[in-house]
Write an enzyme that holds these catalytic residues in place. Sequence first.
Site, PDB file in Angstrom:
ATOM      1  N   TYR A 181      16.415  30.310   6.212  1.00  0.00           N
ATOM      2  CA  TYR A 181      15.199  31.001   6.646  1.00  0.00           C
ATOM      3  C   TYR A 181      15.151  31.084   8.165  1.00  0.00           C
ATOM      4  O   TYR A 181      15.401  30.099   8.867  1.00  0.00           O
ATOM      5  CB  TYR A 181      13.964  30.249   6.160  1.00  0.00           C
TER       6      TYR A 181
ATOM      7  N   MET B   6      12.232  24.409   0.638  1.00  0.00           N
ATOM      8  CA  MET B   6      11.437  23.567  -0.266  1.00  0.00           C
ATOM      9  C   MET B   6      12.302  22.712  -1.170  1.00  0.00           C
ATOM     10  O   MET B   6      12.031  21.539  -1.400  1.00  0.00           O
ATOM     11  CB  MET B   6      10.508  24.445  -1.126  1.00  0.00           C
TER      12      MET B   6
ATOM     13  N   ARG C  64      -9.685  -0.341  16.306  1.00  0.00           N
ATOM     14  CA  ARG C  64      -9.721   0.559  15.155  1.00  0.00           C
ATOM     15  C   ARG C  64     -10.719  -0.005  14.153  1.00  0.00           C
ATOM     16  O   ARG C  64     -11.787   0.536  13.972  1.00  0.00           O
ATOM     17  CB  ARG C  64      -8.324   0.735  14.546  1.00  0.00           C
TER      18      ARG C  64
ATOM     19  N   LYS D 174       0.840  -1.206   0.000  1.00  0.00           N
ATOM     20  CA  LYS D 174       0.000   0.000   0.000  1.00  0.00           C
ATOM     21  C   LYS D 174       0.878   1.261   0.000  1.00  0.00           C
ATOM     22  O   LYS D 174       2.080   1.182   0.272  1.00  0.00           O
ATOM     23  CB  LYS D 174      -0.895  -0.015   1.241  1.00  0.00           C
TER      24      LYS D 174
END
Length: 366
Positions: free
Chosen positions: A257, A305, A132, A37
């Site tokens: 930053y 980024m 769950r 998955k």
Amino acid sequence: MSNSKAAVACINTDALQHNIQLIHHQAPSSKLLAVVKANGYGHGLLEVAKNAVGTDAYGVARIEEALQLRSGGIVKPILLLEGFYSPDDLPILVTNNIQTVIHCEEQLVALEQAELDGSVVVWLKMDTGMHRLGVRPEQYDEFIERLHNCKNVAKPLRYISHFGCADELDNPITSRQIELFEATTENCQGERSIAASSGILSRPDSHFEWVRPGIIMYGVSPFSHNDASQMGYRPVMTLRSHLIAINELKAGESVGYGANWSTERDTKIGVIAIGYGDGYPRTAPNGTPVFVNGRKVPLAGRVSMDMLTVDLGPDASDEVGDVAVMWGDNLPVEEVARFVGTIAYELVTKLTSRVISIYTKDHLGQ
Ligand SMILES: *Cc1c(COP(=O)(O)O)cnc(C)c1O
């Protein structure tokens, strides 16, 4: 592509196959449902499935993932680990030979009311204590009976449950879950499964007919107390990029930053072409290790980024173009996860589509 100087995830299929062999060794009597998955935990859904030699079935979380496997030529059984989400999915399961978990009344009713051209292999999910997904103990008998009476369900039924705390070795909940699962399915004919990676590694009494390895197949530990390499597993993913600049800083100058890190001595700062836009976590603190030219160097300044910065040290001889490894060979992703304050599952799964994946074998090197 393999010469890309930007972020690349090198996926070593020899390491994947080594890990699968080791799982077989640790659960010798069980069949292996390879959990692929979330894009194969970030390693590539179809590529992992194709290279997972020696596995008996695949586990996914979404019907779209199952259909991608089928259209990619995968013919082995596929199980929807959370079952189908809509009654409209049921004919798709039949057409594509996809098995499903049943964990709630709504799914059971949908199965009972459907008009299908064939039967569906059903794994009845039991809530043995995680709370769950799954049917509660007092409802087991009713579900089993209704599934037995349902013409759309292939017989024998199969039985599945999931541990909530098996990554904590001495948590008594795990033993209680095994006992409850065993007691409930004692007189049932069908095959059973409860162990994911942590159960495979720590509880041989939980292996039953099927084990469901996810993270350990990728060479990553499910535990917080060790790295998978200590148990003989090999990392499948190595996330790397390159130095694109090296800057000399004077003592007292800051980087990046927010200027949240400054150097106490003159030093060289390496700029590496990877950032949170690639899936490297922005929350990684100063000091998080990055592997450059045979040693670990600390992250220095905020991750941006497209780039991050490391303190290479005053005497560094690194050059622009040199390789930097964020995790994988030489730097366990488990170690990075500890710095970041998360689990390695999240780091490998969260790579973005900007990262190129290349598939290699041992002899091809990095
Ligand atoms: C994801 C998942 C697994 C695999 O878990 P790992 O800890 O990665 O081995 C097994 N079973 C179910 C039901 C899952 O959702």
